[in-house]
Design a protein around this motif. Sequence first.
Motif, PDB file in Angstrom:
ATOM      1  N   ASP A 190     -86.155  80.385  38.733  1.00 26.93           N
ATOM      2  CA  ASP A 190     -86.210  78.937  38.802  1.00 26.93           C
ATOM      3  C   ASP A 190     -85.467  78.459  37.555  1.00 26.93           C
ATOM      4  O   ASP A 190     -85.950  78.623  36.437  1.00 26.93           O
TER       5      ASP A 190
ATOM      6  N   TYR B 205     -88.427  84.120  41.642  1.00 25.48           N
ATOM      7  CA  TYR B 205     -88.649  84.251  43.084  1.00 25.48           C
ATOM      8  C   TYR B 205     -88.101  85.595  43.558  1.00 25.48           C
ATOM      9  O   TYR B 205     -87.164  86.151  42.965  1.00 25.48           O
TER      10      TYR B 205
ATOM     11  N   ALA C 162     -93.257  84.215  44.610  1.00 24.08           N
ATOM     12  CA  ALA C 162     -92.940  83.680  43.290  1.00 24.08           C
ATOM     13  C   ALA C 162     -93.874  84.300  42.271  1.00 24.08           C
ATOM     14  O   ALA C 162     -95.048  84.573  42.573  1.00 24.08           O
TER      15      ALA C 162
ATOM     16  N   ILE D  79     -81.849  83.696  47.908  1.00 25.47           N
ATOM     17  CA  ILE D  79     -82.628  82.667  47.214  1.00 25.47           C
ATOM     18  C   ILE D  79     -81.730  82.062  46.148  1.00 25.47           C
ATOM     19  O   ILE D  79     -81.064  82.791  45.410  1.00 25.47           O
ATOM     20  N   GLN D  80     -81.691  80.735  46.072  1.00 25.00           N
ATOM     21  CA  GLN D  80     -81.064  80.108  44.908  1.00 25.00           C
ATOM     22  C   GLN D  80     -81.701  78.761  44.593  1.00 25.00           C
ATOM     23  O   GLN D  80     -81.844  77.898  45.452  1.00 25.00           O
ATOM     24  N   SER D  81     -82.067  78.625  43.321  1.00 22.93           N
ATOM     25  CA  SER D  81     -82.580  77.364  42.788  1.00 22.93           C
ATOM     26  C   SER D  81     -81.413  76.389  42.643  1.00 22.93           C
ATOM     27  O   SER D  81     -80.316  76.773  42.228  1.00 22.93           O
ATOM     28  N   ASN D  82     -81.641  75.124  42.994  1.00 21.08           N
ATOM     29  CA  ASN D  82     -80.605  74.098  42.831  1.00 21.08           C
ATOM     30  C   ASN D  82     -80.508  73.731  41.354  1.00 21.08           C
ATOM     31  O   ASN D  82     -81.474  73.247  40.760  1.00 21.08           O
TER      32      ASN D  82
ATOM     33  N   HIS E  73     -86.670  71.166  41.270  1.00 21.60           N
ATOM     34  CA  HIS E  73     -87.681  71.352  42.321  1.00 21.60           C
ATOM     35  C   HIS E  73     -87.080  71.678  43.690  1.00 21.60           C
ATOM     36  O   HIS E  73     -87.846  71.874  44.631  1.00 21.60           O
TER      37      HIS E  73
ATOM     38  N   LEU F 106     -85.199  74.337  46.143  1.00 27.15           N
ATOM     39  CA  LEU F 106     -84.954  75.761  46.275  1.00 27.15           C
ATOM     40  C   LEU F 106     -84.446  76.050  47.681  1.00 27.15           C
ATOM     41  O   LEU F 106     -85.000  75.531  48.661  1.00 27.15           O
TER      42      LEU F 106
ATOM     43  N   THR G 146     -83.606  79.098  50.532  1.00 28.63           N
ATOM     44  CA  THR G 146     -83.868  80.486  50.899  1.00 28.63           C
ATOM     45  C   THR G 146     -83.306  80.762  52.286  1.00 28.63           C
ATOM     46  O   THR G 146     -83.115  79.844  53.094  1.00 28.63           O
TER      47      THR G 146
ATOM     48  N   TRP H 251     -86.812  73.956  50.043  1.00 29.41           N
ATOM     49  CA  TRP H 251     -88.195  73.752  49.641  1.00 29.41           C
ATOM     50  C   TRP H 251     -88.290  72.815  48.440  1.00 29.41           C
ATOM     51  O   TRP H 251     -87.372  72.756  47.612  1.00 29.41           O
TER      52      TRP H 251
ATOM     53  N   THR I  49     -90.360  72.987  45.244  1.00 30.30           N
ATOM     54  CA  THR I  49     -91.094  74.074  44.609  1.00 30.30           C
ATOM     55  C   THR I  49     -92.491  73.663  44.142  1.00 30.30           C
ATOM     56  O   THR I  49     -93.295  74.519  43.782  1.00 30.30           O
TER      57      THR I  49
END
Length: 380
Positions: free
Chosen positions: A209, A217, A227, A251-254, A259, A261, A263, A273, A275
């Motif tokens: 994250d 994650y 997570a 998976i990659q966090s923006n 918040h 995500l 997948t 999502w 988060t």
Amino acid sequence: MSHPQSLATFTPEYPADSLEFFPFDENKKRLLIGTYKLIESTDGTSSPKDAQRRIGRIHVCDVVEEDEESVVSIVERQRIETSAIFDIKWSYNKVSGKELVGVACASGEISVYHATNGNSSSNNDGVDGMDGAGVLSHLCTAQDAGDLENTTMCCSLDWSNRLAAENTPQIATSQSDGTVRILGFAEARVETLQRWQAHDLEAWITGFDYWNTSVVYSGGDDARLKAWDMRMDPALPILNSRHHSAGVCSIQSNFHRQHLLATGGYDETVCVWDTRSMRRPLAEHSVGGGVWRLKWHPQDPSLLLVAAMYNGFHVLKVDAAIDSDQSVAATSIRQISSFMDHESIAYGADWCQTHDGGKSGWLVGSSSFYDRSVHLWRQE
């Protein structure tokens, strides 16, 4: 929906499964191509452990554009012999002044290279015409200390310093035995800080994250999205989602919007999502093929690049309504572009990290496996 045309192609000797653009030098469009070749013994004399050998290469290439004729070509500058490659990820912030990239290998190793101004490694083969700038040189390698027989493969990696510069960043890796590792990088060394059994089957993917790098994650072939909070016991996940109906591969966090995500997995579905509330995704979209890689756009927080294995490459538009308190009020996903020129499994994909304002469309690179194909195209 647009269907971009191929601008240039490159054919490595081995199957291509990963692709990353160079993130630092705004004056050059340079990309790394990772390859994976399985060699099986046919003489019957090898033990089961030695019966299969996995080899690979890193190809360092430049994108050359002729402005007058709008001609684009891919020019190889360097190749590096390695074990078969599963994943390549840049550290998007320099570490102690160095431009670093991590490589996850089928040998179980995580290797770190840095960009230099010349050749300095014996396993680097220069290519005629190479200008010597930005060449990769091996810095260090970490083997999985928990794998005494070297039988597990390193499937993915991610760096903790996407949003903030650190001289001692961490690297998360996922392994084919279901474990996840946290490694510390300092003074040109990588050492394992934590290692735990995260999944019952292959752990295909892991990622930080980026807004809270204490949280990692992971996704596995057991169809679980999990997570982990590094401030707590890693044996106890803070999330154990069964929403995906098949293996979770990407998976990659923006890194623009906190918040958010993304997948994806073998169930052919991309999920976005919030988060802070992971009971169900904000939105989901079927891309018609297993989701092997997801990449948020370097500048536009709403664009998501998808490598969809048996159904090509796609760009999704993720429209998120953000309230005044920065909570996500609503999200929708629509497919705005598809690139279908590849004839094999779509694995590697990335956005070029710089953009020439005089050109129409943003440059994208994509790679596929058995046809050993790399294409460049533009997202209009």
